[in-house]
Design a protein around this motif. Structure first.
Motif, PDB file in Angstrom:
ATOM      1  N   LYS A 350       8.057  21.043  38.200  1.00 48.07           N
ATOM      2  CA  LYS A 350       7.704  22.283  39.045  1.00 48.07           C
ATOM      3  C   LYS A 350       8.534  23.079  38.105  1.00 48.07           C
ATOM      4  N   THR A 351       7.755  23.564  37.359  1.00 49.69           N
ATOM      5  CA  THR A 351       8.089  24.665  35.914  1.00 49.69           C
ATOM      6  C   THR A 351       8.126  25.990  36.759  1.00 49.69           C
ATOM      7  N   PRO A 352       8.662  27.191  36.724  1.00 47.28           N
ATOM      8  CA  PRO A 352       8.509  28.121  37.799  1.00 47.28           C
ATOM      9  C   PRO A 352       7.065  29.206  37.356  1.00 47.28           C
ATOM     10  N   ARG A 404      13.633  14.920  36.172  1.00 47.75           N
ATOM     11  CA  ARG A 404      14.171  15.667  36.474  1.00 47.75           C
ATOM     12  C   ARG A 404      13.210  16.110  37.257  1.00 47.75           C
ATOM     13  N   ASN A 405      12.437  16.908  36.618  1.00 49.54           N
ATOM     14  CA  ASN A 405      11.394  18.391  36.665  1.00 49.54           C
ATOM     15  C   ASN A 405      10.426  17.651  37.623  1.00 49.54           C
ATOM     16  N   PHE A 406      10.442  16.503  38.198  1.00 49.22           N
ATOM     17  CA  PHE A 406       9.095  16.005  39.018  1.00 49.22           C
ATOM     18  C   PHE A 406       9.655  17.383  40.463  1.00 49.22           C
ATOM     19  N   VAL A 407       8.314  17.457  40.617  1.00 47.59           N
ATOM     20  CA  VAL A 407       8.030  18.276  42.464  1.00 47.59           C
ATOM     21  C   VAL A 407       8.369  17.379  43.368  1.00 47.59           C
ATOM     22  N   PRO A 408       9.042  17.514  43.860  1.00 50.20           N
ATOM     23  CA  PRO A 408      10.069  16.369  44.625  1.00 50.20           C
ATOM     24  C   PRO A 408       9.057  16.606  46.369  1.00 50.20           C
ATOM     25  N   LYS A 409       9.131  15.370  46.304  1.00 46.16           N
ATOM     26  CA  LYS A 409       8.147  15.240  47.714  1.00 46.16           C
ATOM     27  C   LYS A 409       8.433  15.662  48.669  1.00 46.16           C
ATOM     28  N   GLU A 410      10.286  16.083  48.806  1.00 45.66           N
ATOM     29  CA  GLU A 410      10.603  17.303  50.011  1.00 45.66           C
ATOM     30  C   GLU A 410       9.739  18.541  50.070  1.00 45.66           C
TER      31      GLU A 410
END
Length: 796
Positions: A350-352, A404-410
């Motif tokens: 999820k790097t912005p 810690r940096n994964f895009v969450p499933k939600e």
């Protein structure tokens, strides 16, 4: 009752019977009356001016029918090989697109560039005569690498491409990235090379051209992954042949890995030459020719930086890549380092903010284009190596920094900062499944045991995501694609109830004759042996975009489903008439058409017979026959993803790396045939391992000579170089926008494997202070790293 050979069943590949018994029908197997053989005269220089070609002695050789040159093609107004994708630079200017003629006309620009073709009664006679062709060359300075190509004063490959630059492209928000780096607590950096590879399909490229003087029709039989595109490019842009006068056939094809997607000059030469000599003309590459002339893969030089906050959260990614395109633009080459690479730089994270710059350059080397994964392995390798470096900077466990940096499933659907929107994915689940498979908690004990035996042990992780089934056509067109990216299928029921499926997808090892048949058998409740799959012939299939980029089921299979939907709708109308019921009262299940609440039903075979023998048929409402066609243009890419874990042991005395174990956990969406999927994953893993440990295509930087021109110099992985793989997949995250819920599996192994292996190698060498080494990790290279680090270790 579900069809035992339907969706989800591990059905053995039906096509393997003919392959394993030597009954395959490959291009070189075709024999025609009065057929001739072609051998190309190829340049021994990487860059030279053609001053003259003397083929007098060659013409006098036994069996020689003709010797043809670029001048002959020019006289016949034969055009340049077209490029199928256009890229614009940062300033909006179009890429440099120099002509690429099937036979060079004024200059040769890489070793293997064809300057003439000799046509003779036998291949041996053509080969002997080709050696008698005398070409007067004026050798010119050459440039054999991308870094040398952009150095000041470097020789120009093309006069109209200043500084050898094809395009200077970018993607992302530079201002946001710069701001994030200015405020970062930590920065990880890496410089890496993704080396050039030779595809090495089992079947070398081959082509046979034929011309029918009575009808004016041409036929090209060729080793192609997409015959319709070859017909379009060659017919419309190179030879000027109307589509209805040109048939392209791609029969059994023995592997492609991307290298047989493209339209090659040899295909145009034999098709054009067949009319010139009035006889069929066949050309088959030998392995040395393949090394020189098949489009190569990869060849990136990159610098990347990752900004993080104090807790190891990713803030921004900055990437600068120099991509080598070779001497000419191959069919899809410009898209590989841009829209198939930079758009995947978000990875699973999820790097912005992300900003990527890609400068693509010409060199005096073989053209570079798509190779299994095509841009996605390059992106994954860069990200996953950088994340390991970041873990070292932060002093964090490599699994923890990823988690810690994964895009969450939600967060799905998730819009990345580099154009793509992921529809589904549970990245943490992939890691959760993988860790027990490799006994991660027990790794340190295994490492200690290896050390006690004088060995080095390391473990490496790679979490990958790829984009498959490039789509939709209007978006791809806006990004520079010069063709649609849909697929076509036709489902034809015969009066007996058997089915023929015509698909624009093409099989060159993927098992379509089995999986596509499973889909039809599952839908209509018929035996799988009653389903025939036809592909690879432009005279039989309306149109198609072939197979590459793991698009077969996601796009081709979806077109098949749409065609079956049409068949079912018509069959339902026929059944309603036959059963004297309202169409709305007909239920369809397992191929049975039943009147709701009754035992009155018909099978699809009975309906098909009625469709073709319409004695009792409402002809004012329905046409006879049961034959439907559909096109499918996807709404989005599909996004296969997974976690690969590799464990290695290194012998410090020899530098030999042994892969102790390898586990691959993948999310492919719904799986049609688990057995075929596992085979695809195995093959992909071996190719990724090959790049990590063995394969390296090397050109001399100054002369442009290919140093690794045979298997004596280019090392390929063998069965005893790889372990028994542990493969798992889960199906709880199906694709949301295609009717099968599939994502694709053909490239996944290659995309994740190289990074996992190299992360393991670097981990094993960490005690020597090693934080990075470039692929391939050959024994000699590993041994040197250990040797060079040993004095420093001793001093400590």
């Amino acid at each position: 009752m579900a069809n035992p050979n339907g969706i989800g069943a591990s059905v053995r590949r039906r096509e393997d019977q003919r392959f394993l018994t030597g009954r395959g029908n490959y291009t070189d197997d075709f024999k025609r009356p009065n057929m001739t053989h072609a051998v190309h005269v190829r340049s021994p220089y990487a860059h030279a001016r053609i001053l003259g070609i003397d083929f007098t002695d060659a013409l006098a050789m036994p069996g020689v029918v003709a010797v043809l040159t670029g001048a002959d093609m020019e006289a016949d107004k034969v055009g340049s090989l077209p490029c199928g994708w256009q890229i614009h630079s940062k300033d909006g200017s179009p890429m440099k697109e120099p002509p690429h003629y099937p036979l060079a006309r004024d200059r040769v620009r890489y070793v293997g560039d064809a300057v003439a073709v000799v046509i003779a009664e036998t291949r041996e006679q053509a080969r002997d005569a080709a050696e008698m062709v005398v070409v007067d060359y004026e050798e010119l300075p050459a440039v054999g690498s991308s870094t040398r190509a952009i150095a000041g004063g470097a020789p120009l490959v093309h006069d109209d491409a200043p500084d050898n630059v094809c395009y200077d492209w970018h993607l992302g928000d530079r201002a946001a990235v710069d701001a994030a780096f200015a405020n970062a607590a930590h920065v990880a950096k890496i410089d890496l090379v993704n080396q050039r590879l030779v595809p090495n399909a089992m079947e070398p490229r081959a082509a046979m051209g034929e011309y029918d003087q009575s009808s004016g029709e041409y036929t090209l039989t060729t080793t192609s992954q997409n015959p319709h595109v070859t017909r379009l490019l060659m017919g419309a842009f190179v030879l000027g042949i109307p589509e209805h006068k040109l048939r392209v056939v791609a029969p059994d094809v023995g592997g492609g890995f991307g290298s047989k997607i493209f339209h090659y000059g040899e295909e145009a030469v034999v098709t054009w030459a067949a009319r010139k000599v009035g006889r069929p003309v066949k050309w088959t590459a030998d392995r040395s020719e393949s090394f020189l002339t098949d489009a190569h893969g990869r060849d990136h030089v990159s610098h990347a930086e990752l900004a993080m906050d104090a807790d190891g959260n990713f803030l921004a990614l900055r990437v600068n890549t120099l991509a080598n395109l070779g001497a000419y633009l191959s069919t899809f080459a410009p898209s590989i380092p841009t829209y198939l690479y930079a758009t995947l730089l978000a990875g699973q994270y999820k790097t912005p903010a992300i900003y990527a710059e890609v400068k693509a350059v010409f060199t005096n080397t073989s053209p570079v284009d798509a190779y299994r994964g095509a841009g996605r392995p390059e992106a994954c390798y860069l990200i996953e190596r950088l994340v390991d470096v970041a873990a070292g900077v932060m002093g964090m466990d490599k699994t923890e920094i990823r988690r810690r940096n994964f895009v969450p499933k939600e967060a799905m659907p998730y819009q990345t900062p580099v154009a793509l929107q992921y529809d589904t994915g549970d990245f943490a689940k992939n890691l959760d499944i993988a860790l027990p498979l490799v006994d991660y908690p027990g790794f340190q004990q295994r490492r200690a045991e290896s050390k006690a035996r004088g060995k080095l042990r390391g473990i490496g992780f790679a979490t990958y995501i790829e984009a498959c089934g490039i789509a939709p056509s209007n978006v791809a067109g806006a990004l520079g694609a010069r063709a649609g990216l849909y697929e076509c299928a036709e489902v034809r029921f015969h009066p007996t109830g058997s089915v023929t499926v015509f698909t624009g997808s093409h099989s060159h090892g993927q098992g379509h004759e089995t999986t596509f048949a499973q889909i039809v058998a599952d839908r209509f409740g018929i035996p799988i042996e009653n389903v025939e799959i036809v592909h690879g012939d432009t005279n039989k299939i309306p149109f198609g975009m072939g197979t590459y980029g793991s698009r077969s089921l996601a796009v081709g299979g979806s077109a098949l489903v749409k065609a079956m939907d049409k068949v079912e709708r018509k069959a339902k109308k026929i059944a309603a008439h036959m059963l004297e019921a309202a169409e709305t009262d007909i239920e369809v299940k397992d191929g049975r058409f039943t009147v709701t609440g009754t035992d009155k039903s018909l099978g699809i075979g009975e309906i098909a017979l009625q469709a073709y023998v319409p004695h009792n048929f409402p002809l004012d409402e329905l046409e006879p026959g049961l034959d439907e066609q559909a096109f499918y243009d996807p709404k989005n890419f599909t996004y296969p993803n997974g976690c690969h874990v590799c464990e290695v042991e290194i012998d410090p005395d020899t530098g030999v790396t042994t892969i102790v174990s390898f586990a691959a956990v993948d999310d492919f969406g719904n799986v049609i045939n688990p057995l075929i999927v596992e085979g695809q994953v195995h093959g992909g893993l071996v190719q990724g391992i090959g790049q990590a440990l063995y394969e390296n295509c090397v050109y001399d930087e100054e002369s442009g000579q290919l140093v690794t021109g045979s298997y004596m110099d280019y090392c390929m992985p063998r069965a005893d170089d790889v372990p028994s793989f542990t493969v798992r997949y889960h199906e709880d995250q199906p694709c949301t926008h295609n009717p099968l819920g599939v994502k694709g599996c053909g490239e996944a192994g290659t995309i994740g494997a190289a990074a996992a292996v190299m992360n393991a190698v670097v981990d094993a060498l960490s005690d020597y202070g090693v934080t990075h080494m470039d692929m391939p990790a050959t024994p000699e290279k590993v041994w040197r790293v250990i040797r060079d680090a040993a004095p420093a270790m001793a001093a400590e």
